[in-house]
Design an enzyme around this catalytic site. Structure first.
Site, PDB file in Angstrom:
ATOM      1  N   ALA A  34      29.439 -17.397  -2.851  1.00 52.39           N
ATOM      2  CA  ALA A  34      30.398 -16.432  -2.294  1.00 52.39           C
ATOM      3  C   ALA A  34      30.766 -16.872  -0.885  1.00 52.39           C
ATOM      4  CB  ALA A  34      29.782 -15.038  -2.262  1.00 52.39           C
ATOM      5  N   ASP A  35      32.052 -17.006  -0.611  1.00 54.48           N
ATOM      6  CA  ASP A  35      32.461 -17.371   0.740  1.00 54.48           C
ATOM      7  C   ASP A  35      32.811 -16.103   1.533  1.00 54.48           C
ATOM      8  OD1 ASP A  35      34.971 -16.608  -0.143  1.00 54.48           O
ATOM      9  OD2 ASP A  35      35.722 -18.642  -0.358  1.00 54.48           O
ATOM     10  N   SER A  36      33.248 -16.314   2.776  1.00 54.42           N
ATOM     11  CA  SER A  36      33.491 -15.154   3.645  1.00 54.42           C
ATOM     12  C   SER A  36      34.604 -14.260   3.077  1.00 54.42           C
ATOM     13  CB  SER A  36      33.838 -15.614   5.060  1.00 54.42           C
ATOM     14  OG  SER A  36      35.011 -16.391   5.050  1.00 54.42           O
TER      15      SER A  36
ATOM     16  N   ARG B 131      42.332 -17.474  -5.344  1.00 54.31           N
ATOM     17  CA  ARG B 131      42.633 -18.106  -4.053  1.00 54.31           C
ATOM     18  C   ARG B 131      44.005 -18.775  -4.099  1.00 54.31           C
ATOM     19  NH1 ARG B 131      38.830 -15.644  -2.928  1.00 54.31           N
ATOM     20  NH2 ARG B 131      36.857 -16.309  -2.008  1.00 54.31           N
TER      21      ARG B 131
END
Lengths: 81, 328
Positions: A34-36, B131
């Site tokens: 999990a990224d920011s 994303r």
């Protein structure tokens, strides 16, 4: 606290497309990949549910799911939510 | 048709001077080009005054509005947390102008991460997109252009995200470029299915199974300039290094050739990022153009021309429409 944790990990599991049982208090965000953005998204999801704005934390200070959830829960208690 | 562009006047190595100058040059292209210059009001006013003094203010004053924003998100800050902390940052305010319908596009030469985070949290993502990637167009044989996705928005990617990049690239090529069945390749270190690192192999399997795209298999770096594929997919880490290596190669060739002849071949100009200016973030509900951090005025003006083209072509609505037909 348990209810809050369940809600948070449900949000996180949906975002990361992982099994909810793979997220425990001691699980690190790194292990979950999990990224920011994922973490902030979870926080914003909780903000929407609780109609509150959590303080802007340094996410690096919370390596595990449990450490962040505990801090957020403490804030909820402080503001009486 | 009026195009209103929100410009992050404070982002970039040469901001605000070059950003403001480039933005004013774009406004001077056409009376329908309107600018919302976002940043510290007094700083932007001083830049405009200096440009006026030098006789470079060629548009009408009515075309230019300054929107005050007191903070800036630096490239050294964690994008998502900085976005929450700095609500008065220029990229935040500029993106919000698009969200609120006050601007048709946002453009920035500042932190790509912050711009992507602003696109995610302010403009919002399209259904099924985790994303947003950045798409760039590479020159090739016989005028063919290869679209490379992602060229820098996402340095760490999951296999499913690369599949989404392929879908978005395909949707963009169909809806904006009019290519009926865009050929999609996966950037790899060999053409065989078993080539590549774990990520590439997993992505290969996903792309092979996806029915909504025309996957042609792996392509190698040397294939990027031949008409083999219309879209080449890679993670943003690889894509950004590749793009900058090409820029460097173009500069090296140009300087080497200049020692032997007076004027370099025009093909080398196509490796000059300032000629392109910027590239859109795909899969978000608004036009958001990412520009090179080192952009000077020419690149900024060209980035705004890309923003104008994206807005006029309705790339957001077209992407959403095509994406709705895909199985994600």
């Amino acid at each position: 606290m348990q209810e809050f944790f369940e809600l948070a990990r449900k949000l996180l599991a949906e975002q990361l497309d992982v099994e909810i049982d793979s997220i425990l208090m001691e699980t690190t965000f790194e292990a979950l990949e999990a990224d920011s953005i994922d973490i902030v998204e979870m926080i914003m999801g909780l903000e929407d549910i609780y109609h509150v704005e959590f303080p802007e934390e340094e996410l690096e200070d919370f390596p595990t799911v449990g450490s962040l959830i505990t801090a957020l829960y403490q804030y909820l208690q402080e503001v009486g939510k | 048709m009026i195009t209103k562009a929100a410009v992050d006047a404070m982002g970039g190595d040469h901001a605000p001077a070059e950003v403001v100058a480039g933005a004013l040059a774009w406004a001077a292209d056409n009376a329908d080009n309107h600018l919302l210059l976002v940043g510290k009001q007094e700083v932007i006013e001083a830049e405009i005054a200096s440009i006026k003094e030098a006789g470079g203010f060629a548009c009408s004053p009515e075309q230019v509005v300054i929107v005050n924003a007191n903070e800036v998100i630096g490239c050294d800050e964690s994008p998502a947390t900085a976005l929450r902390r700095k609500k008065d940052a220029s990229i935040v305010v500029a993106s919000a102008l698009v969200k609120e319908g006050k601007a048709d596009a946002v453009i920035s030469c500042g932190s790509t991460g912050a711009q992507m985070a602003a696109a995610i949290f302010i403009l919002g993502r399209m259904e099924g997109i985790d994303r947003p990637p950045i798409i760039a167009s590479l020159p090739g044989e016989g005028g063919h252009r290869t679209l490379l996705v992602d060229v820098g928005a996402n340095v760490d990617c999951k296999p499913a995200q690369l599949l989404q990049f392929a879908l978005l690239g395909s949707v963009y090529a169909r809806s904006v470029l009019g290519i009926a069945s865009p050929r999609i390749g996966l950037l790899n270190n060999g053409s065989e299915e078993t080539k590549g690192n774990a990520l590439a192999q997993q992505v290969y399997s996903l792309l092979k199974e996806q029915e909504d795209i025309n996957f042609i298999g792996n392509v190698e770096g040397r294939d990027l300039f031949s008409p083999i594929a219309d879209i080449v997919v890679c993670d943003g880490f690889t894509g950004n290094i590749l793009l900058k290596a090409l820029e460097g190669l173009g500069l090296f060739f140009a300087s080497s050739i200049m020692k032997e002849i007076d004027k370099p071949p025009s093909i080398l100009e196509s490796f000059d990022y300032s000629r392109v200016g910027g590239a859109p973030l795909l899969g978000v509900n608004g036009v958001s153009i990412v520009c090179h951090g080192s952009s000077h005025r020419e690149a900024v003006a060209n980035g705004l021309r890309i923003a104008e083209e994206c807005f006029r072509n309705g790339i957001v609505a077209r992407q959403a429409e095509e994406l709705a037909k895909c199985e994600l």
